[in-house]
Write a protein that holds these residues in place. Structure first.
Motif, PDB file in Angstrom:
ATOM      1  N   GLU A  35       3.571  15.304   1.926  1.00  0.00           N
ATOM      2  CA  GLU A  35       3.295  14.046   1.242  1.00  0.00           C
ATOM      3  C   GLU A  35       2.702  13.057   2.228  1.00  0.00           C
ATOM      4  O   GLU A  35       3.125  12.971   3.375  1.00  0.00           O
ATOM      5  CB  GLU A  35       4.544  13.490   0.571  1.00  0.00           C
ATOM      6  CG  GLU A  35       5.757  13.364   1.460  1.00  0.00           C
ATOM      7  CD  GLU A  35       7.021  13.068   0.675  1.00  0.00           C
ATOM      8  OE1 GLU A  35       7.024  12.093  -0.121  1.00  0.00           O
ATOM      9  OE2 GLU A  35       7.992  13.806   0.847  1.00  0.00           O
ATOM     10  N   ASP A  36       1.687  12.347   1.762  1.00  0.00           N
ATOM     11  CA  ASP A  36       1.080  11.287   2.550  1.00  0.00           C
ATOM     12  C   ASP A  36       1.505   9.958   1.957  1.00  0.00           C
ATOM     13  O   ASP A  36       1.484   9.765   0.740  1.00  0.00           O
ATOM     14  CB  ASP A  36      -0.450  11.392   2.545  1.00  0.00           C
ATOM     15  CG  ASP A  36      -0.959  12.417   3.540  1.00  0.00           C
ATOM     16  OD1 ASP A  36      -0.143  13.025   4.256  1.00  0.00           O
ATOM     17  OD2 ASP A  36      -2.190  12.625   3.597  1.00  0.00           O
ATOM     18  N   GLU A  37       1.901   9.051   2.856  1.00  0.00           N
ATOM     19  CA  GLU A  37       2.380   7.737   2.469  1.00  0.00           C
ATOM     20  C   GLU A  37       1.253   6.721   2.619  1.00  0.00           C
ATOM     21  O   GLU A  37       0.229   7.013   3.240  1.00  0.00           O
ATOM     22  CB  GLU A  37       3.588   7.383   3.336  1.00  0.00           C
ATOM     23  CG  GLU A  37       4.728   8.373   3.169  1.00  0.00           C
ATOM     24  CD  GLU A  37       5.840   8.196   4.182  1.00  0.00           C
ATOM     25  OE1 GLU A  37       5.727   7.351   5.098  1.00  0.00           O
ATOM     26  OE2 GLU A  37       6.843   8.923   4.061  1.00  0.00           O
ATOM     27  N   PRO A  38       1.428   5.519   2.085  1.00  0.00           N
ATOM     28  CA  PRO A  38       0.357   4.519   2.122  1.00  0.00           C
ATOM     29  C   PRO A  38      -0.028   4.100   3.538  1.00  0.00           C
ATOM     30  O   PRO A  38       0.765   4.181   4.465  1.00  0.00           O
ATOM     31  CB  PRO A  38       0.957   3.320   1.379  1.00  0.00           C
ATOM     32  CG  PRO A  38       2.129   3.831   0.641  1.00  0.00           C
ATOM     33  CD  PRO A  38       2.608   5.040   1.380  1.00  0.00           C
ATOM     34  N   CYS A  39      -1.255   3.652   3.658  1.00  0.00           N
ATOM     35  CA  CYS A  39      -1.746   3.034   4.889  1.00  0.00           C
ATOM     36  C   CYS A  39      -2.261   1.652   4.504  1.00  0.00           C
ATOM     37  O   CYS A  39      -2.166   1.252   3.349  1.00  0.00           O
ATOM     38  CB  CYS A  39      -2.856   3.882   5.516  1.00  0.00           C
ATOM     39  SG  CYS A  39      -4.361   3.946   4.510  1.00  0.00           S
ATOM     40  N   PHE A  40      -2.811   0.932   5.459  1.00  0.00           N
ATOM     41  CA  PHE A  40      -3.413  -0.359   5.161  1.00  0.00           C
ATOM     42  C   PHE A  40      -4.855  -0.106   4.745  1.00  0.00           C
ATOM     43  O   PHE A  40      -5.783  -0.252   5.518  1.00  0.00           O
ATOM     44  CB  PHE A  40      -3.345  -1.292   6.383  1.00  0.00           C
ATOM     45  CG  PHE A  40      -1.942  -1.665   6.734  1.00  0.00           C
ATOM     46  CD1 PHE A  40      -1.220  -2.524   5.924  1.00  0.00           C
ATOM     47  CD2 PHE A  40      -1.327  -1.142   7.861  1.00  0.00           C
ATOM     48  CE1 PHE A  40       0.083  -2.872   6.238  1.00  0.00           C
ATOM     49  CE2 PHE A  40      -0.029  -1.483   8.186  1.00  0.00           C
ATOM     50  CZ  PHE A  40       0.676  -2.347   7.364  1.00  0.00           C
TER      51      PHE A  40
END
Length: 161
Positions: free
Chosen positions: A34-39
């Motif tokens: 799973e990839d989480e949010p970035c800016f």
């Protein structure tokens, strides 16, 4: 006839065998990335691979497919993913490869990058590694890129412009 039945039973048992990781640490039952949010507009998703090359994708934000979708990967994708875990010595990696763990991620870190979590369910437990892309971890980076290739990240997950 008896030899035939023994041969059929042996074949049936062998066909039920599943792939294990190195070191005898247990049968791999599922692999979740799973990839989480970035800016920014990084894809946020969770994909789980299971034996038989099946996947379940939960596209949450900035993904080509929103919501839950299921399907089949290319034949041998799960076995290749298990091999990638072995190559990365996944079970020996620390659970925290983020800037919160200076021993595993000494500074300076690149900021504004996403996090990836890989969780493997083994027959004898689970192991999860949380990796901040700004931390140098060649094993985790290589594993992430291999898994992305196997799940066809560029067409299945990354949004098309």
């Amino acid at each position: 006839m008896r030899a035939f039945l023994i041969a059929v039973a042996a074949f049936a048992i062998a066909s039920c065998a599943t792939t294990t990781d190195s070191g005898g640490s247990g049968e791999v039952r599922s692999i979740t990335m799973e990839d989480e949010p970035c800016f920014g507009f990084c894809p946020v998703y969770r994909i789980t691979l299971t034996p038989g090359d099946a996947y379940v994708l939960d596209g949450q934000r900035h993904t080509a497919t929103q919501g839950i979708s299921e399907g089949q990967l290319q034949t041998g994708a799960f076995a290749a993913a298990v091999q990638a875990l072995e190559t990365a010595n996944f079970r020996s990696l620390p659970e925290d490869l983020t800037y919160n763990n200076p021993a595993a991620c000494p500074g300076p870190q690149i900021s504004d990058m996403p996090h990836t979590r890989v969780t493997v369910e083994y027959s004898n437990g689970t192991h999860s590694v949380h990796h901040y892309h700004g931390c140098s971890s060649p094993d985790m980076r290589g594993l992430r890129e291999t898994l992305r290739g196997l799940v066809e990240y560029d067409t299945r997950i990354r949004p098309q412009n």
